[in-house]
Design a protein around this motif. Structure first.
Motif, PDB file in Angstrom:
ATOM      1  N   ARG A  21       0.771  -1.347  -0.007  1.00 26.43           N
ATOM      2  CA  ARG A  21       0.175   0.106  -0.067  1.00 26.43           C
ATOM      3  C   ARG A  21       0.960   1.433   0.083  1.00 26.43           C
ATOM      4  O   ARG A  21       0.678   2.216   0.728  1.00 26.43           O
ATOM      5  CB  ARG A  21      -0.799  -0.114   1.169  1.00 26.43           C
ATOM      6  CG  ARG A  21      -1.837  -0.969   1.047  1.00 26.43           C
ATOM      7  CD  ARG A  21      -3.025  -1.114   2.024  1.00 26.43           C
ATOM      8  NE  ARG A  21      -3.976  -1.895   1.843  1.00 26.43           N
ATOM      9  CZ  ARG A  21      -5.442  -1.953   1.583  1.00 26.43           C
ATOM     10  NH1 ARG A  21      -5.798  -0.842   1.152  1.00 26.43           N
ATOM     11  NH2 ARG A  21      -6.106  -3.145   1.325  1.00 26.43           N
ATOM     12  N   ARG A  22       2.001   1.025  -0.596  1.00 23.69           N
ATOM     13  CA  ARG A  22       2.721   2.331  -0.947  1.00 23.69           C
ATOM     14  C   ARG A  22       2.619   2.900  -2.352  1.00 23.69           C
ATOM     15  O   ARG A  22       2.627   2.061  -3.312  1.00 23.69           O
ATOM     16  CB  ARG A  22       4.229   2.047  -0.767  1.00 23.69           C
ATOM     17  CG  ARG A  22       4.673   1.685   0.514  1.00 23.69           C
ATOM     18  CD  ARG A  22       5.977   1.242   0.913  1.00 23.69           C
ATOM     19  NE  ARG A  22       6.447   0.947   2.417  1.00 23.69           N
ATOM     20  CZ  ARG A  22       7.247   0.555   2.798  1.00 23.69           C
ATOM     21  NH1 ARG A  22       8.318  -0.179   1.758  1.00 23.69           N
ATOM     22  NH2 ARG A  22       7.720   0.251   3.866  1.00 23.69           N
ATOM     23  N   CYS A  23       2.403   4.084  -2.649  1.00 21.98           N
ATOM     24  CA  CYS A  23       2.529   4.706  -3.945  1.00 21.98           C
ATOM     25  C   CYS A  23       3.452   4.871  -4.469  1.00 21.98           C
ATOM     26  O   CYS A  23       4.666   5.243  -3.948  1.00 21.98           O
ATOM     27  CB  CYS A  23       1.883   6.087  -3.681  1.00 21.98           C
ATOM     28  SG  CYS A  23       2.029   7.087  -5.055  1.00 21.98           S
ATOM     29  N   CYS A  26       5.170   8.323  -5.010  1.00 19.97           N
ATOM     30  CA  CYS A  26       5.764   8.778  -3.612  1.00 19.97           C
ATOM     31  C   CYS A  26       6.937   8.099  -3.435  1.00 19.97           C
ATOM     32  O   CYS A  26       8.058   8.656  -3.218  1.00 19.97           O
ATOM     33  CB  CYS A  26       4.805   8.434  -2.589  1.00 19.97           C
ATOM     34  SG  CYS A  26       3.045   9.399  -2.539  1.00 19.97           S
ATOM     35  N   GLU A  35       2.880   3.931   4.252  1.00 16.19           N
ATOM     36  CA  GLU A  35       1.445   3.451   3.717  1.00 16.19           C
ATOM     37  C   GLU A  35       0.767   4.611   3.534  1.00 16.19           C
ATOM     38  O   GLU A  35       0.607   5.613   4.163  1.00 16.19           O
ATOM     39  CB  GLU A  35       1.105   2.362   4.696  1.00 16.19           C
ATOM     40  CG  GLU A  35      -0.313   1.969   4.488  1.00 16.19           C
ATOM     41  CD  GLU A  35      -0.950   1.089   5.576  1.00 16.19           C
ATOM     42  OE1 GLU A  35      -2.239   0.901   5.511  1.00 16.19           O
ATOM     43  OE2 GLU A  35      -0.159   0.827   6.343  1.00 16.19           O
ATOM     44  N   LYS A  36      -0.182   4.541   2.260  1.00 15.68           N
ATOM     45  CA  LYS A  36      -0.912   5.499   1.984  1.00 15.68           C
ATOM     46  C   LYS A  36      -2.563   5.331   1.634  1.00 15.68           C
ATOM     47  O   LYS A  36      -2.578   3.757   1.431  1.00 15.68           O
ATOM     48  CB  LYS A  36      -0.421   5.951   0.557  1.00 15.68           C
ATOM     49  CG  LYS A  36       1.006   6.406   0.423  1.00 15.68           C
ATOM     50  CD  LYS A  36       0.987   7.825   1.070  1.00 15.68           C
ATOM     51  CE  LYS A  36       2.530   8.287   0.971  1.00 15.68           C
ATOM     52  NZ  LYS A  36       2.380   9.856   1.003  1.00 15.68           N
ATOM     53  N   GLN A  37      -3.370   6.062   1.685  1.00 18.62           N
ATOM     54  CA  GLN A  37      -4.594   5.636   1.269  1.00 18.62           C
ATOM     55  C   GLN A  37      -4.834   5.958   0.029  1.00 18.62           C
ATOM     56  O   GLN A  37      -3.915   6.983  -0.740  1.00 18.62           O
ATOM     57  CB  GLN A  37      -5.708   6.788   1.877  1.00 18.62           C
ATOM     58  CG  GLN A  37      -5.836   6.442   3.265  1.00 18.62           C
ATOM     59  CD  GLN A  37      -7.247   7.342   3.672  1.00 18.62           C
ATOM     60  OE1 GLN A  37      -7.514   8.183   3.317  1.00 18.62           O
ATOM     61  NE2 GLN A  37      -7.693   7.098   5.088  1.00 18.62           N
ATOM     62  N   GLY A  38      -5.197   5.029  -0.915  1.00 17.78           N
ATOM     63  CA  GLY A  38      -4.878   5.162  -2.280  1.00 17.78           C
ATOM     64  C   GLY A  38      -5.863   4.294  -3.018  1.00 17.78           C
ATOM     65  O   GLY A  38      -6.905   3.790  -2.678  1.00 17.78           O
ATOM     66  N   CYS A  59      -1.366   6.872  -4.540  1.00 12.34           N
ATOM     67  CA  CYS A  59      -2.072   7.364  -3.575  1.00 12.34           C
ATOM     68  C   CYS A  59      -3.039   8.276  -4.124  1.00 12.34           C
ATOM     69  O   CYS A  59      -3.033   8.514  -5.518  1.00 12.34           O
ATOM     70  CB  CYS A  59      -1.208   8.395  -2.803  1.00 12.34           C
ATOM     71  SG  CYS A  59      -0.259   9.803  -3.731  1.00 12.34           S
ATOM     72  N   GLN A  61      -3.598  11.571  -4.136  1.00 10.26           N
ATOM     73  CA  GLN A  61      -3.190  12.668  -5.032  1.00 10.26           C
ATOM     74  C   GLN A  61      -2.578  12.393  -6.309  1.00 10.26           C
ATOM     75  O   GLN A  61      -2.842  13.058  -7.398  1.00 10.26           O
ATOM     76  CB  GLN A  61      -2.055  13.457  -4.007  1.00 10.26           C
ATOM     77  CG  GLN A  61      -1.798  14.630  -4.888  1.00 10.26           C
ATOM     78  CD  GLN A  61      -0.466  15.303  -4.133  1.00 10.26           C
ATOM     79  OE1 GLN A  61      -0.321  14.661  -2.901  1.00 10.26           O
ATOM     80  NE2 GLN A  61       0.041  16.328  -4.471  1.00 10.26           N
TER      81      GLN A  61
END
Length: 109
Positions: A21-23, A26, A35-38, A59, A61
């Motif tokens: 869950r890493r962009c 980024c 970890e990102k919300q994505g 993510c 963005q």
């Protein structure tokens, strides 16, 4: 209601596990390992092509920026994001194996 084909839970889970869950944008541009919300991005912009090679975890963005068309500035390209994704997946694989990120992503004092 659209005719969009849903990403299977097996593919979704594989992508979440591999990316942790890493962009990938980024990770490579900002050296941000959190970890990102994505969301799952379809790299070829075909929402029905759910082949794992066509998907990347981004993510919110960066997913918005990737999908937006602008007339003046250049957004991220498919080829660029694929390279970032490969670097992220290679890094997270080494992290799982060795318990740390590859040295190219760590700060040296």
């Amino acid at each position: 209601m659209s005719g969009r084909k849903k990403v299977s839970s097996e593919i979704e889970n594989e992508l979440f596990f591999k990316s942790k869950r890493r962009c990938c944008i980024c990770y490579c541009i900002e050296n941000d390992l959190r970890e990102k919300q994505g969301q799952i991005a379809h790299l070829d912009k075909n929402k029905n092509n759910n082949n794992i090679d066509n998907l990347a975890f981004l993510c919110l963005q960066h997913h918005d920026k990737y999908d937006t068309r602008t007339s003046q500035s250049k957004n991220y390209t498919k080829a660029e994001v694929k390279i970032y994704r490969a670097l992220l997946l290679g890094g997270t694989k080494q992290e799982r194996k060795y318990g740390r990120l590859p040295s190219i992503f760590t700060k040296h004092n």
